[in-house]
Enzyme design. Structure first.
Site, short mmCIF file in Angstrom:
data_model
loop_
_atom_site.label_atom_id
_atom_site.label_comp_id
_atom_site.label_asym_id
_atom_site.label_seq_id
_atom_site.Cartn_x
_atom_site.Cartn_y
_atom_site.Cartn_z
N ASN A 1 0.85 -1.19 0.00
CA ASN A 1 0.00 0.00 0.00
C ASN A 1 0.88 1.24 0.00
O ASN A 1 1.34 1.69 1.05
CB ASN A 1 -0.91 -0.03 1.23
CG ASN A 1 -1.84 1.15 1.29
OD1 ASN A 1 -1.82 2.01 0.41
ND2 ASN A 1 -2.66 1.20 2.32
N CYS B 1 -2.13 5.06 0.58
CA CYS B 1 -3.13 5.44 1.59
C CYS B 1 -3.14 6.95 1.74
O CYS B 1 -2.12 7.55 2.09
CB CYS B 1 -2.83 4.78 2.94
SG CYS B 1 -4.01 5.33 4.20
N ILE C 1 -7.75 1.32 -8.49
CA ILE C 1 -7.17 2.47 -7.80
C ILE C 1 -7.46 2.40 -6.29
O ILE C 1 -8.47 1.83 -5.89
CB ILE C 1 -7.75 3.80 -8.34
CG1 ILE C 1 -9.26 3.85 -8.22
CG2 ILE C 1 -7.28 4.06 -9.77
CD1 ILE C 1 -9.90 5.19 -8.58
N GLY D 1 -12.43 -0.09 -7.87
CA GLY D 1 -12.95 1.27 -7.77
C GLY D 1 -14.43 1.27 -8.11
O GLY D 1 -14.81 1.32 -9.27
N THR E 1 -16.01 -1.11 -1.31
CA THR E 1 -17.09 -0.46 -0.58
C THR E 1 -18.43 -1.19 -0.71
O THR E 1 -19.26 -1.14 0.20
CB THR E 1 -17.20 0.99 -1.07
OG1 THR E 1 -15.92 1.61 -0.91
CG2 THR E 1 -18.23 1.79 -0.30
#
Lengths: 302, 263
Positions: A127, A130, A191, A243, A266
Site C-alpha cells: 500500500n 493510503c 485504484i 474502484g 465499498t
C-alpha cells in the site's frame, strides 16, 4: 460453467474476484454471508510493522454514490496478525493476500519479511497509496522515485507475488506503474481512494477528523476504469482493477479494459454477500455470451 | 448468526409526526430469542438516490407471537424518510441482528433503571420486556423536550413502572432525566441508557454519584458496514484504544469507555 481461473504472477486464483483491503476485515467478519472458499481471494486489512490506532472519530462521511473515509490504517500490527489471525485463515481454497503499509522503505520491508514466512500467504499487496496517514502511505505512491524506493527494498525482502497498489492522486498513473514494474513488482492493483472532502455547513467544519478522506464507491468507477485502461497500455504486468464495483457487469467492464482480476471494496458495506453475486454473475454472463474462458474478455478493449 | 434478508413490512404505525414504527415479518429460519436487546439492524433505504450506505437502526421490540421485528425510526433525512414511505406488503433489505446488546444474565442484579431520551428510548422496550419476563424489577425513566416526544408509553407500562421527564414540564417531572426524584428515592442494581451522548454521559455520572456500579450505554456512532470491517465507528476505550461500536458495542459497560465519570 466458464473457466474463471486466472494468474497474477505466480499466484493462481480460482476466479478473478478478490476483496479490497479495509473493506472485508479479515474475511471472518463476513463468514455468515459469504462462502470464503468461493472467492478468488481476499486482501486483508492494511498491516504495519507496529500496531496503529488510526485517526480520531469521525472517520466517515456518506457522499452521493459513495463515501469518504479517513480510518488511517488502524491495525494490531504484523506480529499480532501472524500469531492470532493467520491461524484462523489457514486451509481456505481462496488466496489470502496481506496488504502491507509502512512509514519508510525499511519498515515496509520488515513487515513483508514477517509475511514471507507464512506458508499459506502467497502474495502481499503493497500500500503506497493510503491518503489518510501523514508518515508514509501515499507519500511514496505519488512520485516515481518514491514508489520505486519502496518496491526496491521490499523486493529484496519478499520472495512471493508482490502486488503494488497505486494511488489515483497523481498526474500520470502510467508512469508510476512503469516505475514499479522496473523494480520487480509482479502486479499492480488500482485504484486506491481519491482524496476528497465533505463539509458540515451548520458547524462550518469538515465532516472528517483530519479534514480530508479517501473517496470510494460507484462514484469513482469511471475514473478507475480510465486509469486501469491507461496502465494496461503502459505495462506488461497483470492488473487488478478496483474502484466502485457493485455488480458483475461493473467487474466485466474492468476485465475488458485490461484487468486480469478485480477487487470488490465499498460494495461489501452495502451488501455483505455481494462478492458471491459477482462471482456467479461473471460466470453467468460468460455462459450467456457463449464464452468459455474469462481470458477471452480480458483486455478486449484496447 | 447474522442474516441478510428482504423482509416483508407487516405493519406501519406513526406514533407521532416525524416518526415511523415499522414491524417486519421474520422468516422461520430466524431464532427470535437469539436477537439481543440493544442489537441493531442495517437497513437499505429504498428509492433514495442520494443515500448510499445502510442506516443502522436499533431493535425496538421483538414480538414473539406474530414474529415481527419492530423498528422505531426518526425521520431526519432522505434515507429515514424513505422508510417512512413504506406500506404493509413492501419489502425492506435488512442485515441483522448486529453487535452486542444489553446484559440479560447478570447474577444478583434484581432492579434495573432503564433511562432513555428521545428516540433513544426505542431499544429499552425490548430490553425491559425480557427483564420483566425474568422476574426482574424494571423502572423506565424516559425523557423528552415535550410530552409529544414520549412514545410507546402503553407498551413500556406493560413491563415496568414508567417515570417521565419533560424539559417544559408538560408531562412528568420538569427537567432532564438525571434530575428525576426516582434517583434519590430508590436503589437500583443496574442502570442502562440510550439517547443523545451528552445525556448518556450525564446518566453515567449520576449513576456513579448515587453509588450504582453497573451502568451500560448504547452508542450510535456513524458507521458504514456494521460488521467490524470498515473501522469507521470507533470510540476510545478506557485504555485509549479505538474500538468499533458496531462490533464491540453498541452497548458498552461505561467502565470500558474513556468517559470521565468512572475514572
Amino acid at each position: 460453467m466458464a473457466k474463471l481461473q486466472v494468474n497474477i504472477g505466480a499466484l493462481s486464483l480460482q476466479n478473478p474476484v478478490l476483496t479490497a483491503s479495509g473493506t472485508f476485515g479479515y474475511g471472518l467478519e463476513f463468514a455468515d454471508f459469504v462462502d470464503l472458499n468461493r472467492l478468488g481471494g481476499f486482501v486483508v486489512k492494511g498491516t504495519t510493522l507496529r500496531p496503529r490506532e488510526g485517526n480520531d472519530y469521525p472517520r466517515m462521511a456518506e457522499t452521493t454514490g459513495g463515501m469518504l473515509n479517513c480510518v488511517g490504517l488502524q491495525n494490531p500490527g504484523v506480529e499480532h496478525f501472524c500469531q492470532h489471525i493467520y491461524p484462523q485463515l489457514k486451509g481456505l481454497k481462496s488466496e489470502v493476500i496481506v496488504n502491507v503499509s509502512g512509514s519508510s522503505p525499511a519498515d515496509y520491508a520488515a513487515c513483508a519479511r514477517h509475511i514471507d514466512a507464512l506458508e499459506e500467504v502467497h502474495a502481499i499487496e503493497l500500500n503506497i497509496s493510503c491518503p489518510n496517514v501523514k508518515d508514509g502511505g501515499m507519500a511514496f505512491g505519488v512520485t516515481c522515485e518514491g514508489a520505486a524506493s519502496v518496491v526496491r527494498e521490499v523486493r529484496k525482502a519478499y520472495s512471493k507475488t508482490l502486488i503494488v497498489k497505486l494511488s489515483p492522486n497523481v498526474t500520470d498513473i502510467a508512469s508510476i506503474a512503469r516505475a514499479v514494474e522496473a523494480e520487480g513488482a509482479d502486479a499492480v492493483s488500482l485504484i486506491n481512494t481519491l482524496m476528497g472532502m465533505s463539509v458540515d455547513i451548520e458547524r462550518r467544519c469538515s465532516r472528517l477528523s483530519i479534514g480530508t478522506g479517501g473517496l470510494s464507491g460507484p462514484c469513482v468507477k469511471p475514473v478507475a476504469l480510465r486509469m486501469v485502461s491507461q496502465v494496461a497500455k503502459a505495462v506488461k504486468l497483470p492488473i487488478i482493477g478496483l474502484g466502485g464495483i457493485m455488480t458483475a457487469e461493473d467487474a466485466i467492464e474492468f476485465l475488458m479494459v485490461g484487468a486480469t482480476a478485480v477487487q470488490i471494496g465499498t460494495a461489501n458495506f452495502i451488501d455483505p454477500a455481494v462478492t458471491m453475486k459477482v462471482v456467479d454473475g461473471i460466470d453467468r454472463w460468460l455462459d450467456d455470451h457463449g464464452i468459455a474462458d474469462v481470458h477471452d474478455i480480458i483486455g478486449v478493449i484496447g | 448468526m447474522k442474516y441478510s434478508h428482504s423482509l416483508v413490512v407487516a405493519a406501519v404505525e406513526r406514533p407521532r409526526e416525524g416518526y415511523v414504527l415499522l414491524k417486519l415479518r421474520l422468516p422461520a429460519e430466524v431464532s427470535l430469542s437469539d436477537i439481543e436487546p440493544g442489537q441493531f439492524v442495517e437497513l437499505l433505504a429504498p428509492r433514495a438516490p442520494h443515500t448510499f450506505l445502510r442506516r443502522p437502526i436499533s431493535v425496538n421490540f421483538v414480538d414473539y407471537a406474530d414474529r415481527t421485528l419492530w423498528l422505531l425510526i426518526h425521520e431526519v433525512g432522505e434515507g429515514t424518510r424513505a422508510f417512512s414511505a413504506l406500506s404493509p406488503g413492501d419489502k425492506l433489505d435488512c442485515v441483522y441482528a448486529l453487535g452486542h446488546g444489553f446484559p440479560i444474565d447478570l447474577p444478583e442484579a434484581e432492579s434495573y433503571l432503564l433511562v432513555g431520551g428521545g428516540v433513544g428510548t426505542a431499544p429499552l422496550l425490548y430490553y425491559g420486556s425480557l427483564l420483566h419476563e425474568q422476574g426482574r424489577k424494571v423502572t423506565f425513566l424516559l425523557g423528552g423536550r415535550r410530552s409529544v416526544d414520549l412514545m410507546q408509553l402503553d407498551d413500556f407500562g406493560r413491563y415496568g413502572r414508567v417515570c417521565l421527564t419533560t424539559e417544559d414540564g408538560s408531562t412528568g417531572e420538569r427537567g432532564f432525566v438525571t434530575a428525576h426524584s426516582v434517583w434519590a428515592t430508590e436503589h437500583f442494581d443496574v442502570v442502562a441508557t440510550c439517547g443523545p451522548k451528552p445525556m448518556m454521559m450525564a446518566v453515567a455520572a449520576k449513576a456513579a454519584e448515587v453509588g450504582i456500579d453497573s451502568c451500560y450505554a448504547s452508542l450510535e456512532n456513524l458507521m458504514a458496514c456494521g460488521l467490524g470491517a470498515c473501522l469507521c465507528c470507533v470510540e476510545k476505550n478506557a485504555d485509549g484504544h479505538n474500538v468499533c461500536v458496531c462490533k464491540e458495542g453498541p452497548v458498552f459497560n461505561v467502565r470500558q469507555l474513556s468517559w470521565q465519570s468512572y475514572k
